[in-house]
Design a protein around this motif. Sequence first.
Motif, PDB file in Angstrom:
ATOM      1  N   ASP A  12       0.885  -1.172   0.000  1.00 30.00           N
ATOM      2  CA  ASP A  12       0.000   0.000   0.000  1.00 30.00           C
ATOM      3  C   ASP A  12       0.920   1.219   0.000  1.00 30.00           C
ATOM      4  OD1 ASP A  12       0.737  -0.262   2.703  1.00 30.00           O
ATOM      5  OD2 ASP A  12      -1.209  -1.058   3.286  1.00 30.00           O
ATOM      6  N   HIS A  13       0.995   1.991   1.105  1.00 28.21           N
ATOM      7  CA  HIS A  13       1.934   3.119   1.096  1.00 28.21           C
ATOM      8  C   HIS A  13       3.362   2.619   1.320  1.00 28.21           C
ATOM      9  CE1 HIS A  13       0.474   2.457   5.165  1.00 28.21           C
ATOM     10  NE2 HIS A  13       1.647   2.883   5.588  1.00 28.21           N
ATOM     11  N   GLN A  14       3.474   1.353   1.760  1.00 26.16           N
ATOM     12  CA  GLN A  14       4.796   0.725   1.870  1.00 26.16           C
ATOM     13  C   GLN A  14       4.590  -0.761   1.569  1.00 26.16           C
ATOM     14  OE1 GLN A  14       6.092   1.236   5.922  1.00 26.16           O
ATOM     15  NE2 GLN A  14       4.346   0.170   6.768  1.00 26.16           N
ATOM     16  N   LEU A  15       5.673  -1.519   1.623  1.00 21.32           N
ATOM     17  CA  LEU A  15       5.566  -2.943   1.319  1.00 21.32           C
ATOM     18  C   LEU A  15       5.673  -3.731   2.622  1.00 21.32           C
ATOM     19  CD1 LEU A  15       5.623  -5.249  -0.841  1.00 21.32           C
ATOM     20  CD2 LEU A  15       8.112  -5.074  -0.756  1.00 21.32           C
ATOM     21  N   THR A  16       4.779  -4.713   2.800  1.00 24.79           N
ATOM     22  CA  THR A  16       4.862  -5.609   3.955  1.00 24.79           C
ATOM     23  C   THR A  16       5.081  -7.027   3.438  1.00 24.79           C
ATOM     24  OG1 THR A  16       3.285  -4.231   5.143  1.00 24.79           O
ATOM     25  CG2 THR A  16       3.727  -6.389   6.072  1.00 24.79           C
ATOM     26  N   VAL A  17       6.100  -7.694   3.983  1.00 20.68           N
ATOM     27  CA  VAL A  17       6.405  -9.072   3.578  1.00 20.68           C
ATOM     28  C   VAL A  17       6.135  -9.973   4.777  1.00 20.68           C
ATOM     29  CG1 VAL A  17       8.190 -10.604   2.641  1.00 20.68           C
ATOM     30  CG2 VAL A  17       8.233  -8.170   2.079  1.00 20.68           C
ATOM     31  N   SER A  18       5.326 -11.027   4.594  1.00 17.09           N
ATOM     32  CA  SER A  18       4.959 -11.903   5.711  1.00 17.09           C
ATOM     33  C   SER A  18       5.255 -13.366   5.409  1.00 17.09           C
ATOM     34  CB  SER A  18       3.454 -11.810   6.014  1.00 17.09           C
ATOM     35  OG  SER A  18       3.042 -10.483   6.162  1.00 17.09           O
ATOM     36  N   GLY A  19       5.683 -14.070   6.463  1.00 17.66           N
ATOM     37  CA  GLY A  19       5.848 -15.523   6.392  1.00 17.66           C
ATOM     38  C   GLY A  19       5.106 -16.124   7.567  1.00 17.66           C
ATOM     39  N   TYR A  20       4.515 -17.314   7.380  1.00 19.54           N
ATOM     40  CA  TYR A  20       3.697 -17.910   8.447  1.00 19.54           C
ATOM     41  C   TYR A  20       3.671 -19.423   8.276  1.00 19.54           C
ATOM     42  CZ  TYR A  20      -0.531 -18.462  11.411  1.00 19.54           C
ATOM     43  OH  TYR A  20      -1.423 -18.813  12.389  1.00 19.54           O
ATOM     44  N   ASN A  21       3.997 -20.157   9.345  1.00 17.73           N
ATOM     45  CA  ASN A  21       3.974 -21.623   9.243  1.00 17.73           C
ATOM     46  C   ASN A  21       2.897 -22.223  10.152  1.00 17.73           C
ATOM     47  OD1 ASN A  21       5.045 -21.336  11.792  1.00 17.73           O
ATOM     48  ND2 ASN A  21       7.122 -21.885  11.195  1.00 17.73           N
ATOM     49  N   MET A  22       1.888 -21.431  10.463  1.00 14.26           N
ATOM     50  CA  MET A  22       0.758 -21.799  11.328  1.00 14.26           C
ATOM     51  C   MET A  22       1.148 -21.871  12.812  1.00 14.26           C
ATOM     52  SD  MET A  22      -1.537 -21.781   9.029  1.00 14.26           S
ATOM     53  CE  MET A  22      -3.088 -22.365   9.707  1.00 14.26           C
ATOM     54  N   GLN A  23       2.443 -21.766  13.115  1.00 15.69           N
ATOM     55  CA  GLN A  23       2.892 -21.716  14.511  1.00 15.69           C
ATOM     56  C   GLN A  23       3.407 -20.302  14.803  1.00 15.69           C
ATOM     57  OE1 GLN A  23       2.659 -24.330  16.612  1.00 15.69           O
ATOM     58  NE2 GLN A  23       1.838 -25.621  14.996  1.00 15.69           N
ATOM     59  N   THR A  24       4.314 -19.860  13.940  1.00 17.38           N
ATOM     60  CA  THR A  24       4.950 -18.560  14.111  1.00 17.38           C
ATOM     61  C   THR A  24       4.766 -17.755  12.833  1.00 17.38           C
ATOM     62  OG1 THR A  24       6.618 -19.583  15.523  1.00 17.38           O
ATOM     63  CG2 THR A  24       7.161 -17.419  14.632  1.00 17.38           C
ATOM     64  N   GLY A  25       4.427 -16.484  12.995  1.00 13.91           N
ATOM     65  CA  GLY A  25       4.308 -15.598  11.835  1.00 13.91           C
ATOM     66  C   GLY A  25       5.263 -14.438  11.981  1.00 13.91           C
ATOM     67  N   ILE A  26       5.893 -14.029  10.889  1.00 14.51           N
ATOM     68  CA  ILE A  26       6.775 -12.852  10.919  1.00 14.51           C
ATOM     69  C   ILE A  26       6.338 -11.915   9.799  1.00 14.51           C
ATOM     70  CG2 ILE A  26       9.134 -11.985  10.576  1.00 14.51           C
ATOM     71  CD1 ILE A  26      10.201 -14.545  11.766  1.00 14.51           C
ATOM     72  N   ARG A  27       6.164 -10.642  10.196  1.00 15.45           N
ATOM     73  CA  ARG A  27       5.731  -9.624   9.257  1.00 15.45           C
ATOM     74  C   ARG A  27       6.755  -8.509   9.317  1.00 15.45           C
ATOM     75  NH1 ARG A  27      -0.225  -9.275  10.425  1.00 15.45           N
ATOM     76  NH2 ARG A  27       0.410  -8.417  12.421  1.00 15.45           N
ATOM     77  N   THR A  28       7.275  -8.081   8.168  1.00 11.43           N
ATOM     78  CA  THR A  28       8.248  -6.989   8.226  1.00 11.43           C
ATOM     79  C   THR A  28       7.928  -5.934   7.168  1.00 11.43           C
ATOM     80  OG1 THR A  28      10.614  -6.489   8.403  1.00 11.43           O
ATOM     81  CG2 THR A  28      10.009  -8.100   6.739  1.00 11.43           C
ATOM     82  N   ARG A  29       8.090  -4.675   7.556  1.00  9.24           N
ATOM     83  CA  ARG A  29       7.760  -3.574   6.648  1.00  9.24           C
ATOM     84  C   ARG A  29       9.036  -3.059   5.995  1.00  9.24           C
ATOM     85  NH1 ARG A  29       5.101  -2.560  11.305  1.00  9.24           N
ATOM     86  NH2 ARG A  29       6.592  -0.970  11.992  1.00  9.24           N
ATOM     87  N   VAL A  30       8.901  -2.673   4.735  1.00 11.83           N
ATOM     88  CA  VAL A  30      10.082  -2.170   4.030  1.00 11.83           C
ATOM     89  C   VAL A  30       9.672  -0.960   3.187  1.00 11.83           C
ATOM     90  CG1 VAL A  30       9.806  -3.884   2.172  1.00 11.83           C
ATOM     91  CG2 VAL A  30      12.011  -2.841   2.526  1.00 11.83           C
ATOM     92  N   GLY A  31      10.532   0.049   3.183  1.00  7.29           N
ATOM     93  CA  GLY A  31      10.237   1.258   2.422  1.00  7.29           C
ATOM     94  C   GLY A  31      10.271   0.951   0.927  1.00  7.29           C
ATOM     95  N   ALA A  32       9.181   1.242   0.224  1.00  5.87           N
ATOM     96  CA  ALA A  32       9.135   0.982  -1.214  1.00  5.87           C
ATOM     97  C   ALA A  32       8.324   2.095  -1.864  1.00  5.87           C
ATOM     98  CB  ALA A  32       8.488  -0.372  -1.486  1.00  5.87           C
TER      99      ALA A  32
END
Length: 371
Positions: free
Chosen positions: A39-59
């Motif tokens: 959207d106004h920036q990029l969010t990249v997410s990974g999720y294995n149904m136990q642990t999820g990681i979401r990280t934002r990056v300037g784009a």
Amino acid sequence: MMKFSCEKVLLQNAIAVASRAVAQKSSIPALEGLLLHADHQLTVSGYNMQTGIRTRVGADVTESGNIVLNARLFGDIIRRMPDDVVTFTADEKLMVHLSCGDADFDILGLSAADYPDLPEVEDEYSVSIQQKVLRAMIEEVAFAVSTNESRPVHTGALFEISDTGLAMVAVDGFRLAIRREPLEKIEGGAFSFVAPGSALNEVKGICGDVEDLAAVTLGKRHILFEVGDTELICRRLEGEFLDYKNAIPRKNPITVIADTKALIESIDRVSVVISDKLKSPVRCIFDHDKVILSAKTGNGEAKDVCRLSGDGGALEIGFNNRYLMEALRYAPADTVKIELNTGVSPAIIVPVEGEENFLYMVLPVRLKSAE
């Protein structure tokens, strides 16, 4: 449609962070992927149904949208790109075009509709702690987290937050580790929870060696760790954690003070004859101002003497070499105080002076009568 451009290095870092939570193999293809949300920036997410990681990056986002890309393929492509700006376009058929410098790739994405939502964490209690402190604390107790699935609650570490600070505790039936640190601010009063060891390992990976704060938020079923531009969400472990305060004997008649590094070297030395096939405890005789260490297996026999201060009254006690060595190796102190009682009582390892910011307990191994 979806379109953005982003510095290769920033994108590569974001992919590396989020990929830590991607399932290696899954019956749901989307879970082997990263969810990209622009959207106004990029969010990249990974999720294995136990642990999820979401990280934002300037784009620089020109058209917002969502898509899922295979994590390994996307990561491999971006890592091999020249150090320049990556341009990303996806069409309505989920064809993705990536270009950077003179390199171009076309790969097929998956629909973001197939990607499961990361859990929401209600903000009941939260606490902030410096990233480098959180990282060190996890490092210094994680070795004692149990890998035995029969007591699932002990495959995590207990966090206890109160006015006095944060205590982190791990126990696996052979040893116990506690780390304590004062806290800057806590919201909502005292609270405690158990976080899975596997998730804490990832938290350690995303914490920098910096004084910036990491926030830990406790929800009803999940825990949220916020570190810079990255969020990690994991499930809480349920169950009764060991009542550790009553499990630690502290009225020990024998106290010796050891140089941590010297004692590690002595244990390491006599461990040479110990192997997975030929196991043996390290036999310790705590005497006046020294400990005599020995081990004997089919490989041979090893003996060493380590100087220390204090009198062990010739107490003979055996330890698993790895358990004793790990407790010393992770102890954040150059000298440690070791408290002992009998040959079948646990050894307690604490700092020599100042705040008791760590305590390690190692259970002894029964020795066969003197050979």
